[in-house]
Design a protein around this motif. Sequence first.
Motif, PDB file in Angstrom:
ATOM      1  N   VAL A  81       0.841  -1.195   0.000  1.00  0.00           N
ATOM      2  CA  VAL A  81       0.000   0.000   0.000  1.00  0.00           C
ATOM      3  C   VAL A  81       0.876   1.245   0.000  1.00  0.00           C
ATOM      4  N   ALA A  82       0.506   2.214  -0.811  1.00  0.00           N
ATOM      5  CA  ALA A  82       1.157   3.527  -0.815  1.00  0.00           C
ATOM      6  C   ALA A  82       0.149   4.564  -0.373  1.00  0.00           C
ATOM      7  N   ILE A  83       0.610   5.546   0.380  1.00  0.00           N
ATOM      8  CA  ILE A  83      -0.271   6.544   0.975  1.00  0.00           C
ATOM      9  C   ILE A  83       0.210   7.943   0.614  1.00  0.00           C
ATOM     10  N   SER A 112      -3.972  -1.305  12.032  1.00  0.00           N
ATOM     11  CA  SER A 112      -5.257  -1.894  11.651  1.00  0.00           C
ATOM     12  C   SER A 112      -5.672  -1.401  10.267  1.00  0.00           C
ATOM     13  N   TRP A 113      -6.699  -2.048   9.719  1.00  0.00           N
ATOM     14  CA  TRP A 113      -7.292  -1.667   8.436  1.00  0.00           C
ATOM     15  C   TRP A 113      -6.281  -1.738   7.291  1.00  0.00           C
ATOM     16  N   ASN A 114      -5.447  -2.770   7.320  1.00  0.00           N
ATOM     17  CA  ASN A 114      -4.483  -2.980   6.244  1.00  0.00           C
ATOM     18  C   ASN A 114      -5.130  -3.745   5.104  1.00  0.00           C
ATOM     19  N   GLN A 145     -14.625  -9.389  13.416  1.00  0.00           N
ATOM     20  CA  GLN A 145     -14.259  -8.293  14.306  1.00  0.00           C
ATOM     21  C   GLN A 145     -12.742  -8.144  14.479  1.00  0.00           C
ATOM     22  N   VAL A 146     -11.974  -8.717  13.553  1.00  0.00           N
ATOM     23  CA  VAL A 146     -10.514  -8.557  13.557  1.00  0.00           C
ATOM     24  C   VAL A 146     -10.169  -7.572  12.445  1.00  0.00           C
ATOM     25  N   PHE A 147      -9.641  -6.429  12.787  1.00  0.00           N
ATOM     26  CA  PHE A 147      -9.459  -5.355  11.815  1.00  0.00           C
ATOM     27  C   PHE A 147      -7.998  -5.093  11.462  1.00  0.00           C
ATOM     28  N   THR A 148      -7.124  -6.041  11.811  1.00  0.00           N
ATOM     29  CA  THR A 148      -5.715  -5.854  11.446  1.00  0.00           C
ATOM     30  C   THR A 148      -5.557  -5.856   9.939  1.00  0.00           C
ATOM     31  N   SER A 162     -13.172  -6.531  -2.695  1.00  0.00           N
ATOM     32  CA  SER A 162     -11.928  -6.362  -1.951  1.00  0.00           C
ATOM     33  C   SER A 162     -12.142  -5.599  -0.645  1.00  0.00           C
ATOM     34  N   SER A 163     -11.255  -5.839   0.285  1.00  0.00           N
ATOM     35  CA  SER A 163     -11.093  -5.002   1.484  1.00  0.00           C
ATOM     36  C   SER A 163     -12.372  -4.848   2.310  1.00  0.00           C
ATOM     37  N   VAL A 164     -12.967  -5.978   2.690  1.00  0.00           N
ATOM     38  CA  VAL A 164     -14.169  -5.949   3.525  1.00  0.00           C
ATOM     39  C   VAL A 164     -13.830  -6.390   4.945  1.00  0.00           C
ATOM     40  N   THR A 165     -14.703  -6.038   5.881  1.00  0.00           N
ATOM     41  CA  THR A 165     -14.593  -6.535   7.243  1.00  0.00           C
ATOM     42  C   THR A 165     -15.607  -7.658   7.440  1.00  0.00           C
TER      43      THR A 165
END
Length: 418
Positions: A54-56, A88-90, A134-137, A206-209
């Motif tokens: 990921v780039a920010i 978190s939220w990777n 409920q794991v948001f890493t 992609s990228s769901v919890t």
Amino acid sequence: MNSSHKLLNQLTVGFDSKKIKVRVTRMWDAINTNTGDVFALEMVLLDENDNHMVAIVPKNLVQRFRPQLLEGDVYILEKFRVTPRKQSWNVVHNEHNIYFTYTTLVKKLDGRMSSIKFHKFEFIYFNDLSSQCQVFTFLSDVVGRLSKVGAIYEVSKSNGTVKKRDIAITNKSGESINVTLWGTTSNQFDDETILVSDQPLVLVISSVTVKQFRGSYYLSSTTATRVYMNLNISKVADYLNCIDSTASQTIEVLHPQKTQEAIQQLMFKNRKLLSEIYKIMAGVETEELVYTSKVTILKVDFNSQLYYKACPKCQRKVTLEGSNFVCNAWNQNVEYPKLRYMLKVLASDATGSAWFVIFDQEAERIIEHKLSFVLEEFNKEGFSNEIVSSILNKITWKPFVFQIKLNNYNLELVIDLQ
């Protein structure tokens, strides 16, 4: 590989002046869901050895770098900072992130002949979802056949209303899981494709919890979520190959439960005649009131503009300042305004008549055509175009039950209830 280029897995924490050659496979605005503020531009980079990271772009540099970056293109990047991943939220499994700085250089390459793939995901099987609840890493990527789809509707939250859509996907074993798509993610569906498709539709999300409600797991979108339909990757091809093309692949159309239960009550809630509404309007200054009224559309105002350019976030009108469109509500430039219906009609009942403004989804529902189609025809000859005229005139002399928003002496149709 060019020896002057580093691979993503060769990067270490600190400022790096070496070049990397990468494709931007996904890009999104990182948004504070409580305030709606964009606090960064984020993206997934993929190199020729299938490493991704990921780039920010931090908030203060977003306007500078956004015009230089486009999803799907290949770039040479240099002079950036490498940091440990977030707590978190990777979006991808990598121990590092790239941060753009004032000195970062971006050079676009011709990516058509590049060996770098266009997509990479980290799929999780349905039976492993419980471990992510409920794991948001790290966020999860899933794939499955679209089996249920609901309409977009709005729900109230503490900071206002937000769009929501409920769908379901099914895996190869026939197990289904519900997915809730929030905000702009709910618009990533092409409804027309769903309606006319004669083949199964396999979604990559992609990228769901992963969350749990009443003992059942379900998936919830994030600001990084992307929804792809029949994407050209091997995982989707495997799904399509194992689906029996002769079997029924009907997609169940869901309706928002709240609307389904309350529709009859809404049709008669605060029911008023137009003459009564006019009396109420005489005493209204800034107060906003909602009523229902049964009216007949008499005519469409062909002198009014059929649409307006809107901010994709708040749906409000953007203004042209110099060469940029600006959303005054967000105080931001809008690179790609969205075109929304703004249909003005004259409607009446036994006690009087009034002009109504009907926006976007409700206008599309009444007209039964997407704005893109109507504009394509309109641009040929304007309102004199027989197709456009017949489409708009088709709604006249028909009765409707409208839910009406009374605001600052304007009548705005909120929803067609009939």
